[in-house]
Scaffold this active site. Sequence first.
Site, mmCIF file in Angstrom:
data_model
loop_
_atom_site.group_PDB
_atom_site.id
_atom_site.type_symbol
_atom_site.label_atom_id
_atom_site.label_comp_id
_atom_site.label_asym_id
_atom_site.label_seq_id
_atom_site.Cartn_x
_atom_site.Cartn_y
_atom_site.Cartn_z
ATOM 1 N N ALA A 76 0.841 -1.154 -0.019
ATOM 2 C CA ALA A 76 -0.102 0.029 -0.066
ATOM 3 C C ALA A 76 0.925 1.288 0.203
ATOM 4 O O ALA A 76 1.849 1.204 0.752
ATOM 5 C CB ALA A 76 -0.830 -0.011 1.228
ATOM 6 N N ASP A 77 0.623 2.222 -0.934
ATOM 7 C CA ASP A 77 1.078 3.527 -0.785
ATOM 8 C C ASP A 77 0.394 4.481 -0.130
ATOM 9 O O ASP A 77 -0.764 4.022 0.348
ATOM 10 C CB ASP A 77 1.420 3.966 -2.314
ATOM 11 C CG ASP A 77 0.200 4.129 -3.250
ATOM 12 O OD1 ASP A 77 -0.847 4.192 -2.628
ATOM 13 O OD2 ASP A 77 0.349 4.236 -4.281
#
Length: 143
Positions: free
Chosen positions: A96-97
């Site tokens: 996840a960014d």
Amino acid sequence: MAAISGASLISLRSTPPRSHQNLALSRTNGLRSISLSDHGRNSLSFGLQQRSVRLSVSCAAKPETVEKVCTIVRKQLALPDDSAVTGESKFAALGADSLDTVEIVMGLEEEFGISVEEDSAQSIATVQDAADLIEKLIEKNKA
């Protein structure tokens, strides 16, 4: 003179003065030690008791909440249903960014009917963090 090392419980007890006697006491118990000397003055008695240290870890979130968060994280990150997502899973480790994290938080808000403040959202790093925050916000809303 008294010298103490380590964390111990110390109890003090006064004893009657002993005239012109030299008193020297030394006791070692692991890392706990004490030495006491008296040169004709009132003497003190020190008792050391070893206490065990207890570490208690408690998670505020219910297992059902953690599982719901895991499901939402899998969905938002398009992970397979059989992927290993647990309470300890870090969003970054799952790929996840920052945008994904915002979308996860939005999904959690929608699912649980809560509103997460920006400050709180930035402190979420793991699934457990998110589940704990959700439980906290739900309890706050009930009050």
